[in-house]
Scaffold this motif. Structure first.
Motif, PDB file in Angstrom:
ATOM      1  N   THR A  49      27.218  14.890  -1.594  1.00  0.00           N
ATOM      2  CA  THR A  49      27.122  13.622  -0.885  1.00  0.00           C
ATOM      3  C   THR A  49      28.288  12.690  -1.199  1.00  0.00           C
ATOM      4  OG1 THR A  49      25.689  12.775  -2.654  1.00  0.00           O
ATOM      5  CG2 THR A  49      24.609  13.667  -0.701  1.00  0.00           C
ATOM      6  N   GLY A  50      29.010  12.953  -2.291  1.00  0.00           N
ATOM      7  CA  GLY A  50      30.167  12.123  -2.602  1.00  0.00           C
ATOM      8  C   GLY A  50      31.178  12.120  -1.471  1.00  0.00           C
ATOM      9  N   SER A  51      31.279  13.245  -0.743  1.00  0.00           N
ATOM     10  CA  SER A  51      32.191  13.322   0.398  1.00  0.00           C
ATOM     11  C   SER A  51      31.722  12.424   1.530  1.00  0.00           C
ATOM     12  CB  SER A  51      32.287  14.778   0.877  1.00  0.00           C
ATOM     13  OG  SER A  51      33.060  14.872   2.046  1.00  0.00           O
ATOM     14  N   SER A  52      30.420  12.381   1.764  1.00  0.00           N
ATOM     15  CA  SER A  52      29.874  11.538   2.834  1.00  0.00           C
ATOM     16  C   SER A  52      29.936  10.062   2.466  1.00  0.00           C
ATOM     17  CB  SER A  52      28.424  11.940   3.118  1.00  0.00           C
ATOM     18  OG  SER A  52      28.347  13.284   3.526  1.00  0.00           O
ATOM     19  N   ILE A  53      29.715   9.752   1.187  1.00  0.00           N
ATOM     20  CA  ILE A  53      29.776   8.365   0.734  1.00  0.00           C
ATOM     21  C   ILE A  53      31.157   7.776   0.960  1.00  0.00           C
ATOM     22  CG2 ILE A  53      29.736   6.921  -1.362  1.00  0.00           C
ATOM     23  CD1 ILE A  53      27.401   8.636  -2.348  1.00  0.00           C
ATOM     24  N   ASP A  75      30.703   6.239   4.338  1.00  0.00           N
ATOM     25  CA  ASP A  75      29.785   5.103   4.293  1.00  0.00           C
ATOM     26  C   ASP A  75      28.834   5.324   3.118  1.00  0.00           C
ATOM     27  OD1 ASP A  75      27.664   3.222   4.623  1.00  0.00           O
ATOM     28  OD2 ASP A  75      27.985   3.181   6.782  1.00  0.00           O
ATOM     29  N   PHE A  76      28.711   4.315   2.263  1.00  0.00           N
ATOM     30  CA  PHE A  76      27.867   4.443   1.075  1.00  0.00           C
ATOM     31  C   PHE A  76      26.406   4.700   1.442  1.00  0.00           C
ATOM     32  CE2 PHE A  76      25.947   3.175  -2.981  1.00  0.00           C
ATOM     33  CZ  PHE A  76      26.798   3.822  -3.862  1.00  0.00           C
ATOM     34  N   ASP A  77      26.015   4.315   2.668  1.00  0.00           N
ATOM     35  CA  ASP A  77      24.627   4.506   3.094  1.00  0.00           C
ATOM     36  C   ASP A  77      24.254   5.969   3.293  1.00  0.00           C
ATOM     37  OD1 ASP A  77      24.013   1.850   2.939  1.00  0.00           O
ATOM     38  OD2 ASP A  77      24.196   1.445   5.083  1.00  0.00           O
ATOM     39  N   PHE A  78      25.243   6.884   3.255  1.00  0.00           N
ATOM     40  CA  PHE A  78      24.929   8.310   3.288  1.00  0.00           C
ATOM     41  C   PHE A  78      24.423   8.803   1.932  1.00  0.00           C
ATOM     42  CE2 PHE A  78      27.886   8.602   7.019  1.00  0.00           C
ATOM     43  CZ  PHE A  78      26.995   9.196   7.896  1.00  0.00           C
ATOM     44  N   GLY A  79      24.508   7.990   0.911  1.00  0.00           N
ATOM     45  CA  GLY A  79      24.129   8.400  -0.439  1.00  0.00           C
ATOM     46  C   GLY A  79      22.631   8.403  -0.663  1.00  0.00           C
ATOM     47  N   MET A  80      22.234   9.032  -1.775  1.00  0.00           N
ATOM     48  CA  MET A  80      20.810   9.144  -2.108  1.00  0.00           C
ATOM     49  C   MET A  80      20.181   7.791  -2.407  1.00  0.00           C
ATOM     50  SD  MET A  80      19.995  12.267  -1.684  1.00  0.00           S
ATOM     51  CE  MET A  80      18.453  12.493  -2.570  1.00  0.00           C
ATOM     52  N   GLY A  81      20.982   6.848  -2.924  1.00  0.00           N
ATOM     53  CA  GLY A  81      20.439   5.523  -3.222  1.00  0.00           C
ATOM     54  C   GLY A  81      19.949   4.813  -1.977  1.00  0.00           C
ATOM     55  N   LEU A 120      44.161  29.930   5.934  1.00  0.00           N
ATOM     56  CA  LEU A 120      43.419  30.852   6.788  1.00  0.00           C
ATOM     57  C   LEU A 120      44.394  31.700   7.599  1.00  0.00           C
ATOM     58  CD1 LEU A 120      40.633  28.458   8.105  1.00  0.00           C
ATOM     59  CD2 LEU A 120      40.253  30.491   6.708  1.00  0.00           C
ATOM     60  N   SER A 121      44.167  33.006   7.590  1.00  0.00           N
ATOM     61  CA  SER A 121      45.023  33.924   8.340  1.00  0.00           C
ATOM     62  C   SER A 121      44.227  35.189   8.622  1.00  0.00           C
ATOM     63  CB  SER A 121      46.275  34.266   7.534  1.00  0.00           C
ATOM     64  OG  SER A 121      45.918  35.008   6.374  1.00  0.00           O
ATOM     65  N   TYR A 122      44.819  36.112   9.376  1.00  0.00           N
ATOM     66  CA  TYR A 122      44.121  37.363   9.660  1.00  0.00           C
ATOM     67  C   TYR A 122      43.946  38.218   8.398  1.00  0.00           C
ATOM     68  CZ  TYR A 122      43.903  36.782  14.717  1.00  0.00           C
ATOM     69  OH  TYR A 122      43.589  36.341  15.971  1.00  0.00           O
ATOM     70  N   THR A 123      44.797  37.985   7.403  1.00  0.00           N
ATOM     71  CA  THR A 123      44.626  38.707   6.140  1.00  0.00           C
ATOM     72  C   THR A 123      43.661  37.985   5.204  1.00  0.00           C
ATOM     73  OG1 THR A 123      46.598  37.612   5.247  1.00  0.00           O
ATOM     74  CG2 THR A 123      46.891  39.786   6.259  1.00  0.00           C
ATOM     75  N   ASN A 124      43.447  36.686   5.412  1.00  0.00           N
ATOM     76  CA  ASN A 124      42.485  35.886   4.648  1.00  0.00           C
ATOM     77  C   ASN A 124      41.699  35.044   5.652  1.00  0.00           C
ATOM     78  OD1 ASN A 124      41.192  34.644   2.407  1.00  0.00           O
ATOM     79  ND2 ASN A 124      42.574  32.897   2.590  1.00  0.00           N
ATOM     80  N   PRO A 125      40.789  35.682   6.413  1.00  0.00           N
ATOM     81  CA  PRO A 125      40.226  35.024   7.593  1.00  0.00           C
ATOM     82  C   PRO A 125      39.059  34.073   7.346  1.00  0.00           C
ATOM     83  CG  PRO A 125      39.422  37.268   7.460  1.00  0.00           C
ATOM     84  CD  PRO A 125      40.384  37.100   6.313  1.00  0.00           C
ATOM     85  N   ILE A 126      38.504  34.056   6.132  1.00  0.00           N
ATOM     86  CA  ILE A 126      37.273  33.282   5.922  1.00  0.00           C
ATOM     87  C   ILE A 126      37.355  32.430   4.660  1.00  0.00           C
ATOM     88  CG2 ILE A 126      34.801  33.433   5.431  1.00  0.00           C
ATOM     89  CD1 ILE A 126      34.747  36.024   7.066  1.00  0.00           C
ATOM     90  N   ILE A 127      36.976  31.171   4.790  1.00  0.00           N
ATOM     91  CA  ILE A 127      36.688  30.303   3.642  1.00  0.00           C
ATOM     92  C   ILE A 127      35.262  29.805   3.821  1.00  0.00           C
ATOM     93  CG2 ILE A 127      37.209  28.117   2.486  1.00  0.00           C
ATOM     94  CD1 ILE A 127      40.134  28.513   3.215  1.00  0.00           C
ATOM     95  N   ASP A 128      34.468  29.878   2.775  1.00  0.00           N
ATOM     96  CA  ASP A 128      33.076  29.429   2.842  1.00  0.00           C
ATOM     97  C   ASP A 128      32.939  27.987   2.373  1.00  0.00           C
ATOM     98  OD1 ASP A 128      31.259  31.827   3.545  1.00  0.00           O
ATOM     99  OD2 ASP A 128      32.608  32.673   2.044  1.00  0.00           O
ATOM    100  N   ILE A 129      32.125  27.220   3.090  1.00  0.00           N
ATOM    101  CA  ILE A 129      31.738  25.874   2.667  1.00  0.00           C
ATOM    102  C   ILE A 129      30.223  25.849   2.512  1.00  0.00           C
ATOM    103  CG2 ILE A 129      31.585  23.437   3.298  1.00  0.00           C
ATOM    104  CD1 ILE A 129      34.212  23.687   4.766  1.00  0.00           C
ATOM    105  N   ILE A 130      29.780  25.441   1.336  1.00  0.00           N
ATOM    106  CA  ILE A 130      28.340  25.331   1.046  1.00  0.00           C
ATOM    107  C   ILE A 130      28.039  23.849   0.817  1.00  0.00           C
ATOM    108  CG2 ILE A 130      26.503  25.952  -0.580  1.00  0.00           C
ATOM    109  CD1 ILE A 130      28.277  28.461  -1.253  1.00  0.00           C
ATOM    110  N   THR A 131      27.031  23.318   1.511  1.00  0.00           N
ATOM    111  CA  THR A 131      26.737  21.901   1.357  1.00  0.00           C
ATOM    112  C   THR A 131      25.246  21.624   1.503  1.00  0.00           C
ATOM    113  OG1 THR A 131      27.214  19.668   2.186  1.00  0.00           O
ATOM    114  CG2 THR A 131      27.177  21.423   3.816  1.00  0.00           C
ATOM    115  N   PRO A 132      24.711  20.709   0.682  1.00  0.00           N
ATOM    116  CA  PRO A 132      23.340  20.244   0.874  1.00  0.00           C
ATOM    117  C   PRO A 132      23.270  19.032   1.800  1.00  0.00           C
ATOM    118  CG  PRO A 132      24.185  19.378  -1.181  1.00  0.00           C
ATOM    119  CD  PRO A 132      25.294  20.216  -0.581  1.00  0.00           C
ATOM    120  N   ASN A 133      24.406  18.571   2.327  1.00  0.00           N
ATOM    121  CA  ASN A 133      24.448  17.352   3.140  1.00  0.00           C
ATOM    122  C   ASN A 133      23.786  17.568   4.500  1.00  0.00           C
ATOM    123  OD1 ASN A 133      25.987  16.547   0.977  1.00  0.00           O
ATOM    124  ND2 ASN A 133      27.864  16.225   2.137  1.00  0.00           N
ATOM    125  N   TYR A 134      23.061  16.559   4.965  1.00  0.00           N
ATOM    126  CA  TYR A 134      22.401  16.631   6.260  1.00  0.00           C
ATOM    127  C   TYR A 134      23.301  16.158   7.400  1.00  0.00           C
ATOM    128  CZ  TYR A 134      18.322  16.326   3.092  1.00  0.00           C
ATOM    129  OH  TYR A 134      17.412  16.511   2.084  1.00  0.00           O
TER     130      TYR A 134
END
Length: 350
Positions: free
Chosen positions: A24-28, A31-37, A127-141
Motif C-alpha cells: 500500500t505504500g505505493s498507493s499512498i 493519495d494517503f487515503d489509500f492506506g490502511m489508516g 522485458l524481451s523475447y529472451t526475458n519475456p515475463i516479470i511478475d508483480i504480486i500485490t495485496p492492493n485493491y
C-alpha cells in the motif's frame, strides 16, 4: 561496501528473474487515503450503523474496537470476526471506500501522476523475447498498478480473458501472449512468448467480482461504490481472509509459481503483514540463490525481524532527515537523497 558498490549490487540483483511485491505504500504515494489508516477510519464510522440489530455482528465489532483501543494493529484486531454478516459488511464497505478514493483521484491517475511509473519505465527495457515475463504480486485493491503499466505501454496478464466481463483462467489468458514465429532461414515454426507483466492481485481487486461462485473481472463497474447482484472479490485483513484463500486456492497457484520462479524479490512500500505472501517468500530468501531488495518509507510489520534473519537483504527506508538509510549485512549507510521514494530510487540507481 561504498555507495557505488551498493548501486552495482542492486542493479545486478534486478537483472535476475524478478518478482515485484508492491504494498500500500505505493498507493499512498498517490493519495494517503489509500492506506490502511483511512480504511480503518471509514469502517469505524459506518460499520456500527450497517450491523445495527445483528447481535453477533455488533458484539464482534465491539471486540474489534476494543482491540484497536489497546493499540492492536488493524489486521490482528479483525481476527475476532467470525460473523458472515459482519465479514460481508466489511468487504462491501472496503470496496466502497477504495472505489470512492479511486474516483477522487481519477484525474491524477489518468494523466500519469503515479510515482511508480518511473520504475516501470526502466523495467520495460528489461522485458524481451529472451526475458519475456516479470511478475508483480500485490495485496492492493486499487487499480493504480494497472494504470501505471498502461501509461508505460506495458502489456499485463492478470489471469482473466474475454470481453467486457472477463472470466478467470490463467491457461486461457496466457494464450493471448503466445506467438508463432517463422524462421526465415530454416522455414521452421516455433513458439514465442510476447513480453509482458504477470499481475497477481492476491487479495482481490476493485474490478474483480463474484457471481454464482465464479470470479469475474469487469472494469466498467470498478468505480461504482454499490453494485447490485455482484459481490466484490476482496479479501479483507484478519484470519478470515485465510479461510477465503483456502476456499479459492486455485486463484493463488500462479502466485506460488511466481514466487518459486523468481531469483530476486523487490519489495516496494510493503509492510510484511501478509502471512500468505510472506511465508513462502521468506522460505526462498533463506536460500543462497535468492536475493531481495526492500524500498519503503518505514520498516514496519515483520520487516526488521526478516532483516535480522537475512542480512543479505538490502533495505532502503526514510531516515527522516531528508534522505534515506540503506541497511545491508548488518551495516547502515546514510544517503542524502530520499531514495526510499520509488521514483527517486529508479532515477538515482536504475
Amino acid at each position: 561496501m561504498d555507495l557505488n558498490e551498493l548501486y552495482q549490487e542492486i542493479q545486478d540483483r534486478l537483472r535476475k528473474q524478478l518478482a515485484l511485491i508492491i504494498g500500500t505504500g505505493s498507493s499512498i504515494s498517490v493519495d494517503f487515503d489509500f492506506g490502511m489508516g483511512a480504511l480503518e477510519s471509514h469502517l469505524k464510522s459506518v460499520i456500527p450503523m450497517v450491523v445495527k440489530g445483528n447481535k453477533q455482528a455488533e458484539s464482534e465489532w465491539k471486540l474489534v474496537l476494543e482491540n484497536l483501543d489497546r493499540k492492536v494493529d488493524f489486521e490482528n484486531s479483525l481476527n475476532v470476526v467470525k460473523s458472515d454478516f459482519l465479514l460481508e459488511s466489511i468487504i462491501a464497505e472496503t470496496g466502497k471506500h477504495v472505489a470512492k478514493v479511486s474516483y477522487k483521484n481519477i484525474s491524477k491517475i489518468s494523466i500519469g501522476n503515479i510515482p511508480i511509473i518511473a520504475l516501470f519505465e526502466r523495467l520495460k527495457h528489461a522485458l524481451s523475447y529472451t526475458n519475456p515475463i516479470i511478475d508483480i504480486i500485490t495485496p492492493n485493491y486499487d487499480l493504480i498498478i494497472e494504470n501505471a503499466l498502461s501509461h508505460c505501454q506495458i502489456d499485463y496478464n492478470d489471469g482473466f480473458y474475454g470481453g467486457i466481463q472477463k472470466k478467470f483462467d490463467w491457461g486461457e489468458s496466457e494464450q493471448l501472449f503466445n506467438r508463432i514465429e517463422n524462421n526465415s532461414k530454416t522455414g521452421k515454426i516455433y513458439p514465442k512468448v510476447y513480453p509482458h507483466i504477470r499481475l497477481h492481485k492476491v487479495h482481490g481487486s476493485l474490478n474483480y467480482f463474484v457471481k454464482n461462485e465464479n470470479v469475474y473481472r469487469n472494469d466498467s463497474l470498478s468505480y461504482f461504490e454499490s453494485i447490485d447482484d455482484y459481490e466484490r472479490f476482496i479479501i479483507t485483513p484478519g484470519e478470515t481472509k485465510h479461510k477465503r484463500i483456502v476456499e479459492n486456492r486455485h486463484f493463488y497457484l500462479e502466485m506460488d509459481k511466481a514466487i518459486d520462479r523468481a531469483r530476486t524479490y523487490l519489495f516496494i512500500g510493503y509492510g510484511f503483514n501478509d502471512i500468505d505472501i510472506d511465508k513462502k517468500i521468506c522460505q526462498n530468501i533463506n536460500q543462497v540463490s535468492h536475493r531481495a531488495v526492500i524500498v519503503t518509507k518505514d520498516l514496519i510489520g515483520n520487516a526488521k525481524t526478516i532483516l535480522d534473519k537475512n542480512p543479505e537483504i538490502i533495505a532502503i527506508s526514510d531516515n527522516y532527515n531528508g534522505g534515506a538509510t540503506i541497511r545491508y549485512k548488518g551495516t547502515e549507510l546514510e544517503h542524502n537523497k530520499p531514495i526510499w521514494q520509488i521514483d527517486e530510487f529508479a532515477n538515482e540507481i536504475l
